[in-house]
Motif scaffolding. Sequence first.
Motif, mmCIF file in Angstrom:
data_model
loop_
_atom_site.group_PDB
_atom_site.id
_atom_site.type_symbol
_atom_site.label_atom_id
_atom_site.label_comp_id
_atom_site.label_asym_id
_atom_site.label_seq_id
_atom_site.Cartn_x
_atom_site.Cartn_y
_atom_site.Cartn_z
ATOM 1 N N SER A 67 0.705 -1.234 -0.064
ATOM 2 C CA SER A 67 0.081 -0.069 -0.041
ATOM 3 C C SER A 67 0.851 1.032 -0.074
ATOM 4 N N LEU A 68 1.986 1.267 0.616
ATOM 5 C CA LEU A 68 3.007 2.553 0.765
ATOM 6 C C LEU A 68 3.754 2.873 -0.628
ATOM 7 N N THR A 69 3.494 1.495 -1.634
ATOM 8 C CA THR A 69 4.250 1.974 -2.857
ATOM 9 C C THR A 69 3.445 2.333 -3.849
ATOM 10 N N ARG A 70 2.146 2.289 -3.741
ATOM 11 C CA ARG A 70 1.091 2.599 -5.017
ATOM 12 C C ARG A 70 1.420 3.713 -5.677
ATOM 13 N N SER A 71 1.438 4.914 -4.842
ATOM 14 C CA SER A 71 2.130 5.999 -5.501
ATOM 15 C C SER A 71 3.135 6.003 -6.596
ATOM 16 N N PHE A 72 4.026 4.991 -6.246
ATOM 17 C CA PHE A 72 5.171 5.029 -7.285
ATOM 18 C C PHE A 72 4.908 4.488 -8.669
ATOM 19 N N TYR A 73 3.686 3.611 -8.408
ATOM 20 C CA TYR A 73 3.439 3.187 -9.812
ATOM 21 C C TYR A 73 3.033 4.180 -10.861
ATOM 22 N N ARG A 74 2.507 5.278 -10.257
ATOM 23 C CA ARG A 74 2.151 6.611 -10.970
ATOM 24 C C ARG A 74 3.428 7.171 -11.860
ATOM 25 N N GLY A 75 3.213 7.574 -12.909
ATOM 26 C CA GLY A 75 4.585 8.169 -13.544
ATOM 27 C C GLY A 75 5.641 7.288 -14.312
ATOM 28 N N ALA A 76 5.401 5.916 -13.944
ATOM 29 C CA ALA A 76 6.387 4.726 -14.601
ATOM 30 C C ALA A 76 5.829 4.662 -16.095
ATOM 31 N N ILE A 77 6.993 4.722 -16.970
ATOM 32 C CA ILE A 77 6.787 4.353 -18.171
ATOM 33 C C ILE A 77 7.095 3.211 -18.657
ATOM 34 N N GLY A 78 8.080 2.472 -17.741
ATOM 35 C CA GLY A 78 8.525 0.954 -17.879
ATOM 36 C C GLY A 78 8.201 0.331 -16.965
ATOM 37 N N GLY A 79 7.990 -1.007 -17.214
ATOM 38 C CA GLY A 79 7.667 -1.968 -15.770
ATOM 39 C C GLY A 79 8.667 -3.251 -16.022
ATOM 40 N N ILE A 80 9.225 -3.985 -15.202
ATOM 41 C CA ILE A 80 9.822 -5.010 -15.105
ATOM 42 C C ILE A 80 8.921 -5.762 -13.958
ATOM 43 N N LEU A 81 8.563 -6.792 -14.635
ATOM 44 C CA LEU A 81 7.957 -7.986 -13.565
ATOM 45 C C LEU A 81 8.728 -9.243 -13.568
ATOM 46 N N VAL A 82 9.150 -9.281 -12.182
ATOM 47 C CA VAL A 82 10.332 -10.385 -12.046
ATOM 48 C C VAL A 82 9.617 -11.568 -11.277
ATOM 49 N N PHE A 83 10.053 -12.585 -11.622
ATOM 50 C CA PHE A 83 9.874 -13.783 -10.753
ATOM 51 C C PHE A 83 10.903 -14.802 -10.612
ATOM 52 N N ASP A 84 11.100 -15.413 -9.621
ATOM 53 C CA ASP A 84 12.260 -16.491 -9.408
ATOM 54 C C ASP A 84 12.099 -17.744 -10.176
ATOM 55 N N VAL A 85 12.712 -18.101 -11.058
ATOM 56 C CA VAL A 85 12.575 -19.462 -11.763
ATOM 57 C C VAL A 85 12.810 -20.739 -10.667
ATOM 58 N N THR A 86 13.015 -20.501 -9.401
ATOM 59 C CA THR A 86 13.232 -21.519 -8.625
ATOM 60 C C THR A 86 12.096 -21.590 -7.643
ATOM 61 N N SER A 87 11.024 -20.521 -7.807
ATOM 62 C CA SER A 87 9.656 -20.381 -7.081
ATOM 63 C C SER A 87 8.510 -20.396 -7.989
ATOM 64 N N ARG A 88 7.712 -21.424 -7.992
ATOM 65 C CA ARG A 88 6.490 -21.293 -8.766
ATOM 66 C C ARG A 88 5.467 -20.433 -8.206
ATOM 67 N N GLN A 89 5.459 -20.089 -6.789
ATOM 68 C CA GLN A 89 4.508 -19.192 -6.051
ATOM 69 C C GLN A 89 4.672 -17.704 -6.716
ATOM 70 N N SER A 90 6.177 -17.474 -6.922
ATOM 71 C CA SER A 90 6.438 -16.241 -7.252
ATOM 72 C C SER A 90 6.004 -16.027 -8.893
ATOM 73 N N PHE A 91 5.950 -16.991 -9.541
ATOM 74 C CA PHE A 91 5.589 -17.143 -10.986
ATOM 75 C C PHE A 91 4.020 -16.787 -10.917
ATOM 76 N N GLN A 92 3.483 -17.494 -10.181
ATOM 77 C CA GLN A 92 1.891 -17.334 -9.971
ATOM 78 C C GLN A 92 1.407 -16.152 -9.757
ATOM 79 N N GLY A 93 2.265 -15.213 -8.929
ATOM 80 C CA GLY A 93 2.174 -14.185 -8.353
ATOM 81 C C GLY A 93 2.387 -12.931 -9.433
ATOM 82 N N LEU A 94 2.755 -13.338 -10.655
ATOM 83 C CA LEU A 94 2.903 -12.166 -11.806
ATOM 84 C C LEU A 94 1.671 -11.723 -12.072
ATOM 85 N N VAL A 95 0.452 -12.596 -11.944
ATOM 86 C CA VAL A 95 -0.939 -12.197 -12.445
ATOM 87 C C VAL A 95 -1.137 -10.794 -11.418
ATOM 88 N N GLN A 96 -1.211 -11.063 -10.146
ATOM 89 C CA GLN A 96 -1.409 -9.875 -9.238
ATOM 90 C C GLN A 96 -0.609 -8.714 -9.479
#
Length: 210
Positions: A67-96
Motif C-alpha cells: 500500500s505504501l508503494t502505490r503512488s510509485f506506480y504512477r508516472g512509470a513509463i516502463g515496468g519489469i515484472l520479476v519472478f524467481d525461476v526456482t519459485s513457482r509461487q512467485s511465478f503465479q504471483g505475476l498476475v497480481q
Amino acid sequence: MLCFKIIIVGDTNVGKSCLLLQFTDLRFKNTHDTTIGIGFGSREIRVMDQNVNLHIWDTAGQESFRSLTRSFYRGAIGGILVFDVTSRQSFQGLVQWYEKIQSYACDEIELIIVGNKTDLEEQRQVSQKEGMQFAKQYNFEYFETSAKTGLNVNQVFENLSCKILQKVNSGEIDPCKNYGIQLSKKAKLAKQECKIQNTKQDKQKNNTCC
C-alpha cells in the motif's frame, strides 16, 4: 536527454534489488537486506543512437508495504515484472502484480517479464517455455536473467528502453506531456531557447511588410 521512470515489481526474494544493483553498479551482493518500502538507482545508457537516463524504482515485495508503494506506480513509463525461476509461487504471483500495474500505472507503460536466478538451474521450478508462454499471453517480451552472473541484465533494460524510445520517436508518447518521461535540465533549456527563437521569428514575420 530523456529520463525514463522504470519500476521493478515482483514477490519478495525474487532478486529485484540484486537486478537493480547489477545493472547500476555492475556488482552482486550475496547477502542483501530486504527492501523496505522503495529502493532507487539510476544509470545512463545509449539506445538507438540516443542517450537515455533511467530512473529505476525497486518496490518492496512484502504485502505489508504494497500500500505504501502505490503512488510509485504512477508516472512509470516502463515496468519489469520479476519472478524467481526456482519459485513457482512467485511465478503465479505475476498476475497480481500485472493487475496492480494496470490499476495504478499509466496506460502507455511498457512491460517486460523476467525470470531471475537462472544460476540456480538445478533448483528450477518454472521452465523457460512456461515463462515464454505467459509473456506471449500478454504480448510481452520475456528474458531469463541471473543477477549474480549478470546474464541478460543489461539486455532487459536496453530492450525496455528501446521500446519506450520507439514510442516517443513515433509520436505515440509525448515526452512533454507524459509524466513518466522527463527532459534533462540541458534538454529543457534547449527547448526553452527554441521556443524563444520561434517566438522572435513569428514576431519578425508579423512585422514584415508585404
